[in-house]
Scaffold this motif. Structure first.
Motif, mmCIF file in Angstrom:
data_model
loop_
_atom_site.group_PDB
_atom_site.id
_atom_site.type_symbol
_atom_site.label_atom_id
_atom_site.label_comp_id
_atom_site.label_asym_id
_atom_site.label_seq_id
_atom_site.Cartn_x
_atom_site.Cartn_y
_atom_site.Cartn_z
ATOM 1 N N ILE A 180 -76.674 -27.091 -89.675
ATOM 2 C CA ILE A 180 -75.787 -27.791 -90.607
ATOM 3 C C ILE A 180 -74.420 -27.124 -90.534
ATOM 4 C CG2 ILE A 180 -75.374 -28.357 -93.026
ATOM 5 C CD1 ILE A 180 -78.431 -28.224 -93.418
ATOM 6 N N PRO A 181 -73.386 -27.823 -90.077
ATOM 7 C CA PRO A 181 -72.071 -27.188 -89.943
ATOM 8 C C PRO A 181 -71.408 -26.950 -91.289
ATOM 9 C CG PRO A 181 -71.915 -29.522 -89.422
ATOM 10 C CD PRO A 181 -73.381 -29.226 -89.638
ATOM 11 N N ALA A 182 -70.647 -25.884 -91.380
ATOM 12 C CA ALA A 182 -69.816 -25.582 -92.540
ATOM 13 C C ALA A 182 -68.351 -25.771 -92.146
ATOM 14 C CB ALA A 182 -70.054 -24.152 -93.012
ATOM 15 N N TRP A 183 -67.520 -26.100 -93.124
ATOM 16 C CA TRP A 183 -66.103 -26.277 -92.812
ATOM 17 C C TRP A 183 -65.553 -25.035 -92.113
ATOM 18 C CZ3 TRP A 183 -62.206 -29.327 -91.953
ATOM 19 C CH2 TRP A 183 -60.914 -28.810 -91.986
ATOM 20 N N GLU A 184 -65.752 -23.885 -92.748
ATOM 21 C CA GLU A 184 -65.378 -22.627 -92.110
ATOM 22 C C GLU A 184 -66.639 -21.834 -91.849
ATOM 23 O OE1 GLU A 184 -62.835 -18.544 -93.048
ATOM 24 O OE2 GLU A 184 -62.603 -20.270 -94.358
ATOM 25 N N PRO A 185 -66.952 -21.527 -90.573
ATOM 26 C CA PRO A 185 -66.045 -21.547 -89.426
ATOM 27 C C PRO A 185 -66.222 -22.721 -88.462
ATOM 28 C CG PRO A 185 -67.923 -20.188 -88.900
ATOM 29 C CD PRO A 185 -68.182 -20.752 -90.282
ATOM 30 N N ASP A 186 -67.158 -23.620 -88.703
ATOM 31 C CA ASP A 186 -67.549 -24.572 -87.664
ATOM 32 C C ASP A 186 -66.547 -25.699 -87.431
ATOM 33 O OD1 ASP A 186 -70.052 -23.225 -87.257
ATOM 34 O OD2 ASP A 186 -70.738 -24.125 -89.124
ATOM 35 N N LEU A 187 -66.027 -26.292 -88.506
ATOM 36 C CA LEU A 187 -65.205 -27.493 -88.375
ATOM 37 C C LEU A 187 -63.714 -27.212 -88.462
ATOM 38 C CD1 LEU A 187 -67.331 -29.848 -90.649
ATOM 39 C CD2 LEU A 187 -67.507 -29.514 -88.181
ATOM 40 N N LEU A 188 -63.343 -26.034 -88.910
ATOM 41 C CA LEU A 188 -61.950 -25.685 -89.142
ATOM 42 C C LEU A 188 -61.060 -25.850 -87.908
ATOM 43 C CD1 LEU A 188 -59.959 -24.616 -91.248
ATOM 44 C CD2 LEU A 188 -60.589 -22.296 -90.591
ATOM 45 N N PRO A 189 -61.558 -25.648 -86.683
ATOM 46 C CA PRO A 189 -60.663 -25.794 -85.528
ATOM 47 C C PRO A 189 -60.113 -27.204 -85.331
ATOM 48 C CG PRO A 189 -62.636 -24.581 -84.927
ATOM 49 C CD PRO A 189 -62.880 -25.156 -86.280
ATOM 50 N N GLY A 190 -60.630 -28.192 -86.031
ATOM 51 C CA GLY A 190 -60.197 -29.566 -85.857
ATOM 52 C C GLY A 190 -61.111 -30.304 -84.921
ATOM 53 N N LEU A 191 -62.260 -30.743 -85.430
ATOM 54 C CA LEU A 191 -63.252 -31.432 -84.610
ATOM 55 C C LEU A 191 -63.354 -32.887 -85.032
ATOM 56 C CD1 LEU A 191 -66.253 -28.921 -84.386
ATOM 57 C CD2 LEU A 191 -64.276 -29.149 -82.880
ATOM 58 N N SER A 192 -63.471 -33.774 -84.061
ATOM 59 C CA SER A 192 -63.760 -35.173 -84.346
ATOM 60 C C SER A 192 -65.219 -35.290 -84.749
ATOM 61 C CB SER A 192 -63.492 -36.023 -83.103
ATOM 62 O OG SER A 192 -64.473 -35.746 -82.106
ATOM 63 N N PRO A 193 -65.620 -36.417 -85.362
ATOM 64 C CA PRO A 193 -67.035 -36.594 -85.696
ATOM 65 C C PRO A 193 -67.953 -36.472 -84.470
ATOM 66 C CG PRO A 193 -65.723 -38.170 -86.916
ATOM 67 C CD PRO A 193 -64.783 -37.480 -85.966
ATOM 68 N N ALA A 194 -67.508 -36.985 -83.315
ATOM 69 C CA ALA A 194 -68.329 -36.888 -82.111
ATOM 70 C C ALA A 194 -68.448 -35.440 -81.655
ATOM 71 C CB ALA A 194 -67.740 -37.753 -80.999
ATOM 72 N N GLU A 195 -67.347 -34.685 -81.682
ATOM 73 C CA GLU A 195 -67.386 -33.291 -81.265
ATOM 74 C C GLU A 195 -68.272 -32.463 -82.189
ATOM 75 O OE1 GLU A 195 -63.043 -32.652 -79.174
ATOM 76 O OE2 GLU A 195 -63.179 -32.673 -81.364
ATOM 77 N N ALA A 196 -68.285 -32.820 -83.471
ATOM 78 C CA ALA A 196 -69.140 -32.110 -84.429
ATOM 79 C C ALA A 196 -70.583 -32.585 -84.372
ATOM 80 C CB ALA A 196 -68.598 -32.299 -85.840
ATOM 81 N N ASP A 197 -70.873 -33.584 -83.555
ATOM 82 C CA ASP A 197 -72.213 -34.155 -83.413
ATOM 83 C C ASP A 197 -72.699 -34.762 -84.725
ATOM 84 O OD1 ASP A 197 -74.532 -34.866 -82.046
ATOM 85 O OD2 ASP A 197 -75.520 -32.936 -82.396
ATOM 86 N N LEU A 198 -71.763 -35.419 -85.441
ATOM 87 C CA LEU A 198 -72.094 -35.993 -86.740
ATOM 88 C C LEU A 198 -71.823 -37.489 -86.815
ATOM 89 C CD1 LEU A 198 -70.668 -33.256 -89.165
ATOM 90 C CD2 LEU A 198 -73.061 -33.663 -88.568
ATOM 91 N N ASP A 199 -71.262 -38.080 -85.765
ATOM 92 C CA ASP A 199 -70.873 -39.492 -85.843
ATOM 93 C C ASP A 199 -72.068 -40.409 -86.036
ATOM 94 O OD1 ASP A 199 -71.481 -38.554 -83.268
ATOM 95 O OD2 ASP A 199 -70.483 -40.228 -82.295
ATOM 96 N N VAL A 200 -73.145 -40.173 -85.299
ATOM 97 C CA VAL A 200 -74.335 -41.011 -85.430
ATOM 98 C C VAL A 200 -75.017 -40.760 -86.772
ATOM 99 C CG1 VAL A 200 -76.612 -41.520 -84.485
ATOM 100 C CG2 VAL A 200 -74.679 -41.143 -82.935
ATOM 101 N N LEU A 201 -75.123 -39.505 -87.160
ATOM 102 C CA LEU A 201 -75.781 -39.155 -88.423
ATOM 103 C C LEU A 201 -75.066 -39.787 -89.613
ATOM 104 C CD1 LEU A 201 -78.036 -37.378 -89.721
ATOM 105 C CD2 LEU A 201 -76.307 -35.595 -89.956
ATOM 106 N N LEU A 202 -73.721 -39.808 -89.569
ATOM 107 C CA LEU A 202 -72.942 -40.341 -90.676
ATOM 108 C C LEU A 202 -72.614 -41.821 -90.504
ATOM 109 C CD1 LEU A 202 -70.431 -37.387 -91.195
ATOM 110 C CD2 LEU A 202 -72.523 -37.860 -92.474
ATOM 111 N N GLY A 203 -72.892 -42.376 -89.335
ATOM 112 C CA GLY A 203 -72.626 -43.789 -89.098
ATOM 113 C C GLY A 203 -71.150 -44.123 -89.061
ATOM 114 N N ILE A 204 -70.342 -43.247 -88.424
ATOM 115 C CA ILE A 204 -68.899 -43.464 -88.353
ATOM 116 C C ILE A 204 -68.448 -43.365 -86.903
ATOM 117 C CG2 ILE A 204 -68.475 -42.633 -90.687
ATOM 118 C CD1 ILE A 204 -67.667 -39.955 -89.564
ATOM 119 N N ALA A 205 -67.231 -43.840 -86.626
ATOM 120 C CA ALA A 205 -66.686 -43.781 -85.275
ATOM 121 C C ALA A 205 -66.551 -42.329 -84.831
ATOM 122 C CB ALA A 205 -65.325 -44.479 -85.236
ATOM 123 N N GLY A 206 -66.861 -42.091 -83.552
ATOM 124 C CA GLY A 206 -66.887 -40.711 -83.064
ATOM 125 C C GLY A 206 -65.534 -40.123 -82.770
#
Length: 353
Positions: free
Chosen positions: A238-264
């Motif tokens: 499960i990613p956390a904002w800091e440190p996982d997402l803070l660098p600026g990740l798209s939903p696809a790069e974070a591997d969350l686009d399919v899980l959240l049902g949003i554009a990657g």
């Protein structure tokens, strides 16, 4: 403790119960109550209670509440039925992730939005900015006036029925919510967990939360701190904002686009799970291929208690991030692994966030 660090409403209670406190992600939190290994074992084998009040809690109510959520969040909050909860993302202007939130529809036009602890101000700003002229809506930050206690583990349902409200487990499927009364005070329960285990998030007034935490501790339920919970979070990938997402990740790069049902959005790299030979390495450690070329960098990295090894999440070029790939991080062999790193093999309890 740095200036500006937030204190939990139950901070003194945690200290009285033996917690060692320190700052994490802008909040002073319990790191452990004595032995992180025992706290982790209780989470995986039975049940623990912990204070997740560091997460933001904003109520959005009124006839135009869903329009505000649609304006601030990616996804389809309009499909959220009363008594249900869902995961959503907040994106910035570049389409990168700006917050990960849990939205619970607590009433016909009432929504509780809970986000990452270090994104509270931005979440509130975005929700308020989505209020259009003439909207009938109220956006209210409830973070300081409420607490969020969690019961998590294989025995979470049984202990919730025993010590909180007998009807809750039977009423709530995963990602469902319900209001209930505890000792005459109104509270909210959401069945979810950020640990890879079954769980119940209980949103209560601080005085009620303090009483409940003491009741659970007196009943022999272990209290868990940040160190045990971080191990579980990383094992569940499960990613956390800091440190996982803070660098600026798209939903696809974070591997969350399919899980959240949003554009990657942008692709080319991915937040991959890994196991590491040797001790954990620091955030930002370069990840290199066999030719010595840098193909990514480490983000979360902890000693994963359930795996008896260092493990974490790293941003890696997609071509090098397939499960089984052998890479290098700080001179140690890094093995890319499938998500999640830990999966409970019991029907009805496994959750990926």
């Amino acid at each position: 403790m740095s200036e500006g660090t937030m204190r939990l409403a139950l901070g003194d209670t945690h200290v009285a119960f033996g917690a060692r406190m320190d700052a994490r992600r802008g909040w002073e939190v319990p790191l452990t109550y004595g032995d992180p290994g025992l706290e982790y074992a209780a989470l995986r084998e039975s049940v623990v209670a912990f204070d997740a009040s560091w997460r933001s809690r904003v109520m959005v109510t009124g006839g135009d509440a869903v329009e505000v959520l649609r304006g601030a969040l990616a996804g389809h909050p309009e499909y959220l039925e009363e008594g249900r909860a869902g995961r959503f993302a907040m994106l910035d202007e570049a389409g990168d992730l700006a917050d990960l939130v849990l939205v619970a529809r607590t009433g016909g036009a009432a929504y509780l939005v809970s986000g990452e602890p270090d994104r509270r101000g931005e979440l509130l700003r975005r929700l308020e900015a989505a209020v259009g002229e003439g909207y009938e809506v109220r956006v209210e930050d409830r973070t300081a006036m409420t607490c969020a206690l969690v019961l998590a583990g294989p025995a979470a349902a049984a202990r919730t029925a025993e010590f909180v409200a007998e009807a809750l487990p039977g009423r709530l499927a995963p990602l469902h919510c319900a209001a209930f009364e505890f000792h005459g005070f109104r509270a909210l329960a959401i069945r979810t967990s950020d640990t890879g285990e079954d769980g119940f998030v209980l949103v209560l007034a601080p005085v009620v939360a303090s009483h409940l935490l003491g009741t659970l501790r007196s009943a022999g339920i272990a209290l868990a701190g940040w160190e045990a919970l971080e191990s579980a979070r990383v094992e569940a990938c499960i990613p956390a904002w800091e440190p996982d997402l803070l660098p600026g990740l798209s939903p696809a790069e974070a591997d969350l686009d399919v899980l959240l049902g949003i554009a990657g959005g942008r692709e080319g790299r991915i937040l991959a799970a890994f196991l590491l030979e040797g001790p954990p390495v620091s955030v930002g450690t370069p990840v290199r291929g066999s030719d010595g070329r840098q193909v990514g960098e480490v983000r979360s990295c902890v000693f994963a208690m359930g795996l008896n090894a260092a493990a974490g999440l790293a941003i890696i070029d997609a071509a090098a991030a397939f499960p089984g790939a052998e890479l290098d991080a700080g001179g140690s062999r890094l093995l890319v692994a499938a998500k999640p790193l830990y999966r409970r093999r019991m029907e009805g309890t496994a959750q990926r966030w």
